[in-house]
Design a protein around this motif. Structure first.
Motif: not given
Length: 167
Positions: A111-135
């Motif tokens: 869960a932590s690794l998935l969340d951190n991958l979401g953070i990386n996409f968020y930081k790059r402005g790829n919000f759909p992919k960030a939400i995917h990983y956060f979900d």
């Protein structure tokens, strides 16, 4: 002061560990020793000291089979976090995804690794992919009763919505 003594003593012991592993010509121990040293330096935010050792560690890892790495999940996760700290999100993704391959399924670590991958996409402005990983992290955290990770995923999703001005 105590901290200076502690730091210089630790540095000396870590360097002895790396030298001993090098003397034995044991790549697993060399990587393990360097991993432990960079983990210590990262914890105490000694980034300038850490960087050349980290680069050596990454070069060592490229020359090894994963089966030779002592605790590959921890090694890859830590490098992923460090690269995230340095805003090198592509490199962070690479190591976090490697860590995912070696973590226990349905675990807080996953869960932590998935969340951190979401953070990386968020930081790059790829919000759909960030939400995917956060979900994915949220669903897993809920399934395994990881309330801390669940709270973090809610906060991270809120950051995405705020960035999109969806108040």
């Amino acid at each position: 002061s105590f901290f200076f003594f502690f730091d210089s003593k630790s540095k000396s012991l870590y360097k002895k560990s790396i030298a001993f592993a090098t003397e034995l010509n044991d790549n697993s121990l060399i990587v393990w020793s360097k991993y432990n040293y960079i983990s210590h330096l990262y914890k105490y935010r000694k980034y300038q000291t850490m960087q050349p050792i980290l680069l050596d560690l990454i070069e060592n890892l490229k020359k090894m089979e994963v089966t030779e790495i002592i605790q590959p999940e921890d090694t890859f996760r830590t490098i992923g976090w460090i690269m995230q700290t340095f805003s090198d999100y592509n490199e962070s993704d690479y190591y976090l995804n490697l860590a995912l391959k070696y973590c226990a399924p349905n675990s807080s670590s996953q869960a932590s690794l998935l969340d951190n991958l979401g953070i990386n996409f968020y930081k790059r402005g790829n919000f759909p992919k960030a939400i995917h990983y956060f979900d994915r992290a949220e669903k897993l955290a809920f399934k395994i009763n990881d309330s801390l990770r669940l709270a973090k995923t809610f906060g991270n999703k809120a950051l995405v919505l705020e960035s999109q001005k969806k108040y």
